[in-house]
Design an enzyme around this catalytic site. Structure first.
Site, PDB file in Angstrom:
ATOM      1  N   GLU A 114      -0.932 -42.672  -8.846  1.00  0.00           N
ATOM      2  CA  GLU A 114      -0.698 -44.067  -9.202  1.00  0.00           C
ATOM      3  C   GLU A 114      -0.629 -44.161 -10.727  1.00  0.00           C
ATOM      4  O   GLU A 114      -1.586 -43.811 -11.421  1.00  0.00           O
ATOM      5  CB  GLU A 114      -1.825 -44.949  -8.673  1.00  0.00           C
ATOM      6  N   SER A 173     -10.282 -45.045 -10.812  1.00  0.00           N
ATOM      7  CA  SER A 173      -9.767 -45.488  -9.520  1.00  0.00           C
ATOM      8  C   SER A 173     -10.051 -46.959  -9.271  1.00  0.00           C
ATOM      9  O   SER A 173      -9.583 -47.519  -8.282  1.00  0.00           O
ATOM     10  CB  SER A 173     -10.404 -44.662  -8.396  1.00  0.00           C
ATOM     11  N   HIS A 193      -3.775 -42.095 -12.024  1.00  0.00           N
ATOM     12  CA  HIS A 193      -4.797 -41.947 -10.980  1.00  0.00           C
ATOM     13  C   HIS A 193      -4.373 -40.887  -9.962  1.00  0.00           C
ATOM     14  O   HIS A 193      -3.536 -41.114  -9.098  1.00  0.00           O
ATOM     15  CB  HIS A 193      -5.029 -43.288 -10.284  1.00  0.00           C
ATOM     16  N   ASN A 222      -6.812 -47.738  -3.090  1.00  0.00           N
ATOM     17  CA  ASN A 222      -8.217 -48.120  -2.956  1.00  0.00           C
ATOM     18  C   ASN A 222      -8.390 -49.569  -2.539  1.00  0.00           C
ATOM     19  O   ASN A 222      -9.327 -49.914  -1.814  1.00  0.00           O
ATOM     20  CB  ASN A 222      -8.967 -47.856  -4.259  1.00  0.00           C
TER      21      ASN A 222
END
Length: 615
Positions: A154, A121, A142, A192
């Site tokens: 992702e 991540s 991800h 993130n």
């Protein structure tokens, strides 16, 4: 045609790895689930069976389908078991050296055409890929936690990832029922990179005693409609995990101070306060791994307060580090004065009248009072039509409102709420007049969302009686009020303001007199970061919106929200935050400034980040 993945391997069977195993097995793919030891394997098996058993108990999965799902999973110790799979996804802890060692071994074990994927991540997919002799077949996939539920994936390509590999993985995501966003290898990717700056900022607020943990979390849930408050979310993620992600993003992302972990996070990790998994983080939990919060020494004390026509229970947390307000008794409030004739004033009049208060509405003339009356009546009628209000209650609410064009009629009220234009000189002049007219002990409140409350307070001879009451629009619907205390606000004034919020059926959160208060101070830097991400051509507005809605459960993506709020409003707030905090990361994104200059203000002008004239 995209390749057909008939078997996949998953390395690492913690919560995320076991969830990824479930995702593939649910969709008819054979899975080889690998751990480093027999104990780890059993823990992973327990996570998978527990998840599927819960799905059966909730009626979301048939027993036969669960049994078929589990039959597709083969549990093995050691990477050698992955020699014949088409794709391997690594889901081990976020340590670059560990991942590189695993990928070097996978490169040796797996067949030449196998795709090697990491679920990282925050770490560099490129740095992981160079541990192999096939970096063109390495990619980031991800998933978000919990993987069986969260729709977003992702897909992270490096500069050497083959286009065929990207296309094959995108097709696989669609087969799994996921929505993928394909992006390049950058610290934090989309979700993130935007999420953790916001979380870190919230921890900083708590660390500085600006507001309590409960008030910070309530503000973001009730003010922005987020599924969890930032501190509760940190506990869910795990403070050790959050620290590693922030530290990696800080080092890889140009050393932006917004991603430099707040010192409190490292201190809590060192002390073993990791969040839910350890049983204690920002909150205390029933037991390690439990989501049930239990009272601790920071839990607010419930107190009884006489407000209006009855006694209500309120949480007297004191907020903003003011413990003395927990002990203060709120004053009795029965009659309210409201100054202003705009949308916010109209909504606040309705809120107080419906709650049983006698209201004196003061505007700048009979014509404005008539308009406000019609607006309040129309809103109350809508409540009757929708079955949320009886005709008798509507008539009673209207009967409690007295209409005036002179401030002298506020001489006997217990609380004045100012909701005039957002200009400091106008507010200061008004408060100076109120100071002369109102009786001693009256609480004088401003609804400002951006101006310093202390500047307004010092226009009076009674700054201890002045407080901010920042309602959110539309006031009759939004459940949050920010109670803003200055360094001169008395504990009794704060207690009265919070008690009034409770009597209105609102949640009052207490904070200090700082630009943006809680909600805007946390929300708008996140929106500004999204604009910077778009400006850098890292991703599209659509993909960024998808990432935050599907990956973080946000009700709206940042660009949807900016177009609703108004780009000019967002720019003005961001400028205020930057001017007060002088934090380089808070400087308004140039793209935002350019759009405002061009007249692209969002929905109200027909165009912002999207064209609304064609919809």
């Amino acid at each position: 045609m995209a390749r057909d993945f008939t078997s996949v391997g998953v390395v690492g069977l913690g919560t995320m790895g076991a969830g990824i195993v479930e995702v593939f097995a649910r969709n008819g793919v054979d899975v080889v689930a690998v751990e480093v030891s027999a104990d780890g394997l059993e823990r992973g098996r327990a996570i998978l069976t527990g998840s599927t058993d819960r799905a059966v108990a909730k009626g979301k999965l048939a027993e036969a389908d669960r049994d078929a799902l589990l039959s597709r999973v083969r549990f093995e110790v050691g990477l050698d078991a992955l020699h014949s799979v088409d794709l391997v996804i690594e889901a081990v802890p976020e340590h670059l050296n560990l991942k590189q060692r695993i990928f070097a071994e996978l490169d040796r074990v797996c067949k030449p055409e196998a795709i090697l994927a990491t679920n990282t991540s925050s770490l560099s997919v490129t740095e992981i890929s160079v541990a192999t002799t096939r970096p063109n077949q390495v990619i980031g996939i991800h998933f978000f936690n919990p993987a069986p539920v969260m729709k977003l994936v992702e897909v992270v390509r490096t500069v050497v990832t083959s286009t065929d590999v990207v296309a094959d993985v995108e097709a696989l995501c669609k087969r799994l029922g996921k929505v993928d966003v394909t992006i390049s290898d950058r610290a934090g990717f989309i979700a993130n990179a935007l999420l953790f700056g916001y979380l870190n900022h919230a921890v900083g607020m708590f660390e500085s005693h600006y507001a309590t943990r409960e008030d910070i979390d309530a503000a973001m849930k009730l003010g922005c409609g987020l599924p969890m408050g930032p501190l509760a979310l940190m506990d869910l993620i795990g403070l050790d995990t959050a620290y590693e992600i922030l530290d990696t993003m800080y080092r890889r992302g140009g050393r932006d101070r917004r991603h430099a972990p707040v010192p409190l996070i490292k201190q809590m990790v060192t002390a073993g306060l990791l969040g839910r998994k350890s049983g204690r983080g920002f909150y205390t939990y029933e037991r390690p791994g439990s989501p049930v919060v239990v009272p601790d020494e920071r839990t607010p004390v419930a107190t009884q307060a006489a407000v209006g026509d009855g006694t209500r229970t309120i949480d007297a947390t004191g907020g903003a580090g003011s413990a003395s307000s927990e002990l203060a008794s709120p004053a009795a409030v029965t009659k309210i004065g409201i100054v202003g004739s705009g949308t916010m004033a109209t909504g606040i009049i309705e809120v107080f009248a419906k709650a049983g208060y006698e209201v004196v509405s003061v505007t700048r003339g009979a014509e404005k009072s008539a308009r406000v009356f019609e607006a309040v009546k129309t809103s109350l009628n809508k409540g009757v039509v929708r079955g949320k209000l009886s005709e008798a209650d509507r008539d009673a609410a209207l009967g409690r409102i007295n209409w005036s064009a002179t401030l002298e009629h506020l001489a006997d009220v217990d609380l004045v709420v100012e909701a005039v234009v957002e200009e400091l000189s106008v507010k200061k002049a008004l408060f100076a007049s109120l100071d002369e007219i109102c009786k001693p002990g009256v609480v004088l409140a401003t609804t400002t969302s951006s101006l310093p409350v202390i500047d307004v307070a010092m226009a009076t001879q009674r700054p201890a009686d002045v407080v901010g009451l920042h309602f959110f629009n539309p006031a009759p619907l939004m459940p949050l009020v920010e109670v803003v205390e200055t360094i001169r606000t008395s504990a009794e004034t704060t207690a009265t303001a919070r008690a009034v919020c409770a009597a209105l059926g609102k949640t009052g959160v207490v904070c200090g007199d700082r630009s943006g208060f809680i909600v805007n101070a946390l929300l708008f830097p996140y929106l500004n970061d999204a604009v910077k991400m778009l400006e850098a051509s890292y991703s599209t507005a659509d993909d960024i919106d998808h990432a935050m809605k599907l990956g973080c459960g946000y009700p709206m993506g940042p660009f949807e929200l900016l177009d609703v709020v108004g780009l000019d409003v967002a720019l003005a707030i961001q400028r205020e935050l930057y001017l007060e905090l002088r934090e380089p990361g808070f400087a308004p994104a140039p793209l935002l400034e350019h759009l405002v200059t061009a007249g692209y203000l969002g929905r109200k002008s027909g165009r912002g980040f999207r064209d609304h004239t064609r919809r």
